[in-house]
Design an enzyme around this catalytic site. Sequence first.
Site, mmCIF file in Angstrom:
data_model
loop_
_atom_site.group_PDB
_atom_site.id
_atom_site.type_symbol
_atom_site.label_atom_id
_atom_site.label_comp_id
_atom_site.label_asym_id
_atom_site.label_seq_id
_atom_site.Cartn_x
_atom_site.Cartn_y
_atom_site.Cartn_z
ATOM 1 N N HIS A 126 0.879 -1.165 0.000
ATOM 2 C CA HIS A 126 0.000 0.000 0.000
ATOM 3 C C HIS A 126 0.921 1.220 0.000
ATOM 4 O O HIS A 126 2.035 1.158 0.518
ATOM 5 C CB HIS A 126 -0.833 -0.040 1.279
ATOM 6 N N ASP A 186 3.250 -4.728 7.981
ATOM 7 C CA ASP A 186 2.017 -3.945 7.898
ATOM 8 C C ASP A 186 0.864 -4.950 7.990
ATOM 9 O O ASP A 186 0.612 -5.704 7.062
ATOM 10 C CB ASP A 186 2.021 -3.187 6.562
ATOM 11 N N GLN A 225 -4.340 -5.389 6.739
ATOM 12 C CA GLN A 225 -5.320 -6.288 6.117
ATOM 13 C C GLN A 225 -5.406 -7.630 6.816
ATOM 14 O O GLN A 225 -6.452 -8.266 6.818
ATOM 15 C CB GLN A 225 -4.962 -6.505 4.639
ATOM 16 N N LYS A 280 -10.232 -1.647 10.601
ATOM 17 C CA LYS A 280 -10.333 -2.760 9.655
ATOM 18 C C LYS A 280 -10.679 -4.055 10.385
ATOM 19 O O LYS A 280 -10.817 -5.107 9.771
ATOM 20 C CB LYS A 280 -9.029 -2.914 8.878
ATOM 21 N N CYS A 316 -4.876 2.422 -3.794
ATOM 22 C CA CYS A 316 -3.643 2.967 -3.207
ATOM 23 C C CYS A 316 -2.468 2.024 -3.385
ATOM 24 O O CYS A 316 -1.578 1.942 -2.539
ATOM 25 C CB CYS A 316 -3.813 3.312 -1.725
#
Lengths: 140, 413
Positions: free
Chosen positions: B130, B207, B210, B233, B371
């Site tokens: 991202h 990261d 997700q 999220k 993105c």
Amino acid sequence: MTINETQDEIIEEFELFDDWEGKYEYIIDLGKKLAPFKEEFKTEDHIIKGCQSRVWLHAELNGDKVVFTADSDAIIVKGLISMLVKVLSGHTPEEIIQADLYFMERVGLQQHLAQTRSNGLASMLKQMKTYALAFSALKN
Amino acid sequence: MMTTTSAINFDIERIRADFPILDQEVNGRKLVYFDNAATTQKPVAVIEALMNYYRGYNANIHRGIHTLAEKATADFEASRRAVRDFLNAPSAEEIIFTSGTTMGINLVAQTYGRHFLRAGDEIIISGLEHHSNIVPWQMLAGEKGLTVRAIPVLENGELDMETYDSLLSDRTKIVAVNHASNSLGTVNPVKEIIAKAHAVGAVVLVDGAQASSHLEIDVQDLDVDFYAFSAHKLYGPTGIGALYGKRALLEAMPPYMGGGEMIKEVTFEKTTFNDLPYKFEAGTPNIADVVALKAALDYINAIGKSNISAYETHLLNYATEQVGQMDGIRIIGQAKEKISVLSFVLEGIHHQDIGIILDQQGIAVRTGHHCTQPVMDRFCILGTTRASFAIYNTIEEIDKLVAGLHRVKKLMA
């Protein structure tokens, strides 16, 4: 036809549709029928970048009238562009600068001009008015 | 409704009833919300936690000696412990509250990166990142004369691990990759990525934006140095997230921002910084959202991550099969292991047109580059249509998506 007469005509046409599908079918059809955009104008100078779709816009002065041509890689945006071109093209810079565009709201398509759509349509409208301002300044 | 899910111990009707937002019509149709990779909807428990905090015990934390401040502080710190458990971190002091994943990444770039990296050092990211896990490193690289390299992406959407091996060297100081890709759904082999990075002496940031709502996260098993995620999220509020960092690293890092809470003593000559985690939490934190984050984690834990991922995989497989068999569909991202993200292009139809016509039918998907422009460039496309599934989605809704896509094709023909 004045800018407002064209807007009123579009509003009348849309009154024929009683569901979203008919409305969008019509917009898609307008998109398909939009006069071809000259490939030589598909340059960085003419592009209006949106997050979603790309729009190309070209303006030139024909006598005292501004003539717009435009294109997009997305067909619904292209249909919407076709309406904006129909309303604003062929008028003097002053008429374009002063135009109050109410038809998008009246036919229930206002959301496509909202910034969240990020489709370049709102920027295109701004760009059309900027061209008109520039032509008007040139003249004076 | 299909009953195949009953084996997964999942009462979908009860779960849907926990999410009041789902019970509404959009453009005259029952809402189908498939934009979960962008943000998930919130269960009543989270909404009530926010409301209860503001109605019952809003107070500034840590320094107050009155009852409300004590209750707010207790709930705030209970949430930190819940995050520790959620990530299986060794201690709660290694959990820093942030505004979200983006801030977590920037914090590491601007403190660890700025303090420990030297001109000529290298940072490895991946082609699936991202923009949030690209730009902070580029900014750091520009400032310090570093090089950012990217692990390429294979045709099926998986990372090219052979090339990763060849990118690693003693110049590599940071490896920053996502646990799962937001645009394609690929689950990356982060454990292997971490072990290989450690072998050359680099630290690794993952990261987890997700992955966190879909996969079991165990930072000790992964041996990851930094892990960042966002609450919104995983059914929690927006504007809050957490960063896990190994204690030794966090202690060696300078503070990120200066202000209240992060200090021990301040005179005009010298300031001594507070201990972990407060050193990195300058200013009054986002107390309400921290408190509500715990409600979201409790909600997930009550259902169970294994139930969640089994059910979502069931949805993804069904959607992949149903959408995949339509004419002119190209599914972008066919990794062996995926979270519940289905990204596709429909031949000859712009993704924006698909999004508009689906919206007219009450179906919310995301269209565009998500993105992740480098991912789109990799597949030579401008964007995709992305349907991403959460615990409250159903097989029936996927059928509506398929019917909706057929309608798109008919209209555009």
